[in-house]
Design an enzyme around this catalytic site. Structure first.
Site, mmCIF file in Angstrom:
data_model
loop_
_atom_site.group_PDB
_atom_site.id
_atom_site.type_symbol
_atom_site.label_atom_id
_atom_site.label_comp_id
_atom_site.label_asym_id
_atom_site.label_seq_id
_atom_site.Cartn_x
_atom_site.Cartn_y
_atom_site.Cartn_z
ATOM 1 N N HIS A 140 -2.902 1.434 4.056
ATOM 2 C CA HIS A 140 -2.770 2.892 3.895
ATOM 3 C C HIS A 140 -3.873 3.326 2.931
ATOM 4 O O HIS A 140 -4.284 2.560 2.064
ATOM 5 C CB HIS A 140 -1.391 3.153 3.292
ATOM 6 C CG HIS A 140 -0.988 4.581 3.198
ATOM 7 N ND1 HIS A 140 -1.452 5.426 2.224
ATOM 8 C CD2 HIS A 140 -0.140 5.319 3.955
ATOM 9 C CE1 HIS A 140 -0.896 6.623 2.380
ATOM 10 N NE2 HIS A 140 -0.107 6.591 3.423
ATOM 11 N N ASP A 147 2.017 -3.744 -1.434
ATOM 12 C CA ASP A 147 2.400 -2.367 -1.168
ATOM 13 C C ASP A 147 3.645 -2.437 -0.293
ATOM 14 O O ASP A 147 3.572 -2.714 0.905
ATOM 15 C CB ASP A 147 1.249 -1.647 -0.448
ATOM 16 C CG ASP A 147 1.634 -0.259 0.029
ATOM 17 O OD1 ASP A 147 2.809 0.124 -0.123
ATOM 18 O OD2 ASP A 147 0.752 0.436 0.559
ATOM 19 N N GLN A 170 6.573 0.482 3.115
ATOM 20 C CA GLN A 170 7.205 0.417 4.440
ATOM 21 C C GLN A 170 8.128 -0.790 4.573
ATOM 22 O O GLN A 170 8.833 -0.918 5.569
ATOM 23 C CB GLN A 170 6.139 0.332 5.540
ATOM 24 C CG GLN A 170 5.293 1.570 5.697
ATOM 25 C CD GLN A 170 6.084 2.760 6.213
ATOM 26 O OE1 GLN A 170 7.132 2.613 6.858
ATOM 27 N NE2 GLN A 170 5.600 3.952 5.926
ATOM 28 N N LYS A 198 11.109 6.909 1.135
ATOM 29 C CA LYS A 198 11.179 6.207 2.423
ATOM 30 C C LYS A 198 12.433 5.343 2.491
ATOM 31 O O LYS A 198 12.742 4.772 3.522
ATOM 32 C CB LYS A 198 9.933 5.353 2.626
ATOM 33 C CG LYS A 198 8.647 6.186 2.750
ATOM 34 C CD LYS A 198 7.437 5.301 2.922
ATOM 35 C CE LYS A 198 6.134 5.991 2.591
ATOM 36 N NZ LYS A 198 5.630 6.857 3.646
ATOM 37 N N CYS A 254 -2.783 8.191 7.703
ATOM 38 C CA CYS A 254 -3.438 7.791 6.453
ATOM 39 C C CYS A 254 -3.964 6.368 6.542
ATOM 40 O O CYS A 254 -3.916 5.613 5.562
ATOM 41 C CB CYS A 254 -2.504 7.915 5.247
ATOM 42 S SG CYS A 254 -1.999 9.590 4.920
HETATM 43 C C1 LIG Z 1 2.151 1.480 3.535
HETATM 44 C C2 LIG Z 1 2.155 2.704 2.666
HETATM 45 N N1 LIG Z 1 1.571 2.669 1.466
HETATM 46 C C3 LIG Z 1 1.562 3.732 0.651
HETATM 47 C C4 LIG Z 1 2.135 4.923 1.020
HETATM 48 C C5 LIG Z 1 2.080 6.077 0.087
HETATM 49 O O1 LIG Z 1 3.349 6.442 -0.321
HETATM 50 P P1 LIG Z 1 3.586 7.800 -1.132
HETATM 51 O O2 LIG Z 1 2.884 8.872 -0.369
HETATM 52 O O3 LIG Z 1 5.060 7.955 -1.131
HETATM 53 O O4 LIG Z 1 3.032 7.591 -2.503
HETATM 54 C C6 LIG Z 1 2.752 5.010 2.261
HETATM 55 C C7 LIG Z 1 3.364 6.285 2.704
HETATM 56 O O5 LIG Z 1 3.039 6.850 3.723
HETATM 57 C C8 LIG Z 1 2.759 3.882 3.108
HETATM 58 O O6 LIG Z 1 3.327 3.935 4.316
#
Ligand SMILES: Cc1ncc(COP(=O)(O)O)c(C=O)c1O
Lengths: 152, 419
Positions: B136, B213, B216, B239, B377
């Site tokens: 991401h 990370d 998900q 999430k 993203c």
């Molecule tokens: C794999 C992953 N990393 C990071 C993020 C970023 O999360 P947040 O926007 O809640 O900070 C997301 C959210 O879409 C994600 O799916």
């Protein structure tokens, strides 16, 4: 479903599948790139402007049905028009999609074509797809060359 | 198949009473464009159960004051609720100590915190940070920013045509200069579950730290940070059926202690004079200012909620629905699945020939079906598969096979309109 047919009219589907003026011309004296980062629509617009008139216009790129159809229709409409006329069309189109109420009548018969995209006004997130080619046109017509225009 | 091993791992889980669970989520009974809502975008943010909504309401109605500051009753109650939430997260991740749990705004901030504190202090010009091609943007851009500041070298582990992490390539990229490996546990664009145990083992063998990370992963699989032996773990509450604006950075205590503070302000200090400020210990050192108090309480309630159902059962249920969906989409002519890893969780990303995902999204929306369309993203993933965007259905505990049927019917309508 009927709502969707209003948005995805045959004319729109036709223009999106077989866009007109979809090419890179050997010569052009104005160019601009448009990009909608939200959905990844991208186009490059090529203009040949002579004596204040759009002598030729073409585009390349990829995008959703609405943006490709809008670009295709736009090139058909502005070809041969003066810069002033093209700008008037954009203003009308913008009103059509984003005005508080849709304009009751088109200012002239050559504007009618745009009404196939009027259904987009019911889909606020899609308005940017339809206006991207026109914003790109404005950028290309601008004396100062701008390289990328975004609608987000 | 959605992953033989994974399905085996869950095969003995008793089925969920999904209809009962759906009643826990007030929003699921609303209509959209006059149609029953089919919510297939929990990967972007999950809907909230009544228990979470009530906990937040109760926080404001009965237990609210600023924390760590008042000697009066309500402040103590609020502080206790906040710290209890921290302990819930600790148990949820099986962290060794609650001070290893840092409240942040979300996964994004957690990763930025590591980059800007650990990274600024310990990563030097020419040192290497390894990420993967399926990250991401939240796990790409912070390292590029750190690269500007330090001159680090960013290395990217490739993914194969199924969207799987290429372990052999990864092993080749590791070097004595690798300081940190920062990879996703589950890809938001592809659904791939990465081989985190091997990733961690190989990194540690080179003396590098590992940040996972988990944004998900956390809603779909039980996490044990001690067993994994990861050095950092990041996730967002929203999430996981919790509120937005709050998330977690887990870090091993001894590493966190060596890191400089993130932001300066109240709560992160022991004493301040104009000549010298003494920083507080962990976790407070990283939590400057008044935090998202009700958010922490809401996250605690979300953890209670998923724990009561059992993450193994949730995962087993989602695997069944994902498997059903993966089979059903085969009947849509020309549909291309993006992300066909053996080990997947909760995500079905796809494209249709000659139909832009944005148009798919609009047509499905008119039928009450919410999917995400775009690059999610993860633009490098789109480039890897040479598509501008995909449509993505992502699953949660409340999704059913009937909703997949609705999705399939919706996709048939897309085909009907676009011919
Ligand atoms: C794999 C992953 N990393 C990071 C993020 C970023 O999360 P947040 O926007 O809640 O900070 C997301 C959210 O879409 C994600 O799916």
């Amino acid at each position: 479903m009927d709502d969707l047919r209003e948005l995805y009219q045959e004319v729109i589907l036709d223009h999106s599948k077989r866009p007109r003026n979809f090419r890179r011309p050997p010569t052009s004296n104005r160019q601009a790139k448009g990009h909608n980062p939200l959905c990844g629509d991208r186009l490059t617009l090529y203009l040949q402007v002579e004596d204040g008139r759009v002598a030729d216009v073409a585009f390349e790129g990829s995008g959703c049905a609405i943006s490709v159809a809008s670009a295709s229709l736009m090139t058909e409409m502005v070809k041969g028009k003066t810069i002033g006329e093209a700008e008037t069309m954009f203003h009308y189109f913008h009103e059509l999609l984003t005005g508080k109420s849709a304009p009751s009548a088109a200012p002239g018969p050559e504007f009618e074509k745009l009404s196939v995209l009027a259904g987009v006004r019911d889909y606020p997130v899609r308005v940017k797809c339809a206006t991207l080619p026109w914003h790109t046109l404005t950028a290309a017509l601008d004396a100062k060359p701008r390289d990328e225009i975004r609608t987000e | 198949m959605t992953g033989a091993q994974r399905t085996d791992r869950h095969h003995n889980q008793p089925p969920l009473d999904v209809n009962r669970i759906r009643q826990d989520f007030p929003i699921l009974s609303r209509l959209v464009h006059g149609k029953k809502l089919v919510f297939l975008d929990s990967g972007a943010s999950a809907q909230k159960p009544r228990a979470v909504i009530d906990a937040i309401k109760n926080c404001y109605e009965n237990e609210y004051a600023n924390i760590h500051r008042g000697v009066y009753y309500l402040s103590q109650v609020a502080t206790e609720a906040f710290e209890e939430a921290r302990r819930k997260v600790q148990r949820f991740l099986n962290a060794a100590e609650s001070r290893e749990i840092i409240f942040v705004r979300g996964g994004t901030e957690a990763i930025n915190l590591v980059a800007q504190t650990y990274g600024r202090k310990f990563i030097k010009d020419g040192d290497e940070v390894v990420i993967s091609a399926m990250e991401h943007h939240a796990n790409i851009v912070p390292w590029q920013m750190l690269r500007e500041q330090t001159g680090l070298v960013l290395k990217v582990v490739p993914i194969n045509d199924d969207g799987e992490f290429m372990l052999e390539e990864y092993e080749k990229l590791l070097s004595p200069r690798t300081k940190l490996v920062a990879v996703t546990h589950v890809s938001n664009a592809l659904g791939t579950i990465t081989p985190v145990r091997e990733i961690i083992r190989l990194a540690h063998a080179k003396g590098a730290l590992v940040l996972l990370d988990g944004c998900q992963a956390v809603p779909h699989t039980p996490i044990d940070v001690q067993e994994l032996d990861c050095d950092f773990y990041a996730f967002s509450a929203h999430k996981l059926y919790g509120p937005s604006g709050i998330g977690i950075l887990y870090g091993k205590a001894q590493i966190l202690e060596a890191m400089p503070p993130y932001q300066g302000g109240g709560d992160m200090i022991v004493s301040v004079t104009f000549e010298h400020t003494e920083y507080n210990g962990i976790p407070h050192k990283f939590e400057a200012g008044t935090p998202h108090i009700s958010g922490a309480v809401g996250l605690g309630a979300a953890i209670d909620y998923v724990t009561a159902i059992g993450l193994d059962r949730i995962a087993a249920h989602e695997d069944r629905v994902l498997h059903y969906a993966t089979e059903r989409v085969k009947e849509i002519k020309g549909l291309r699945l993006i992300g066909t890893a053996k080990e997947k969780a909760g995500i079905l990303s796809f494209t249709l020939p000659n139909v832009h995902p944005h148009d798919i999204g609009t047509i499905l929306d008119k039928q009450g079906i919410a999917v995400r369309v775009g690059h999610h993203c993860a633009q490098p993933v789109m480039d890897r598969f040479d598509v501008p965007a995909t449509a993505r259905a992502s699953l949660a505990v409340y999704n059913t096979n009937e909703e997949i049927d609705a999705l399939i019917a919706g996709l048939h309508k897309v085909r009907e309109i676009f011919g």
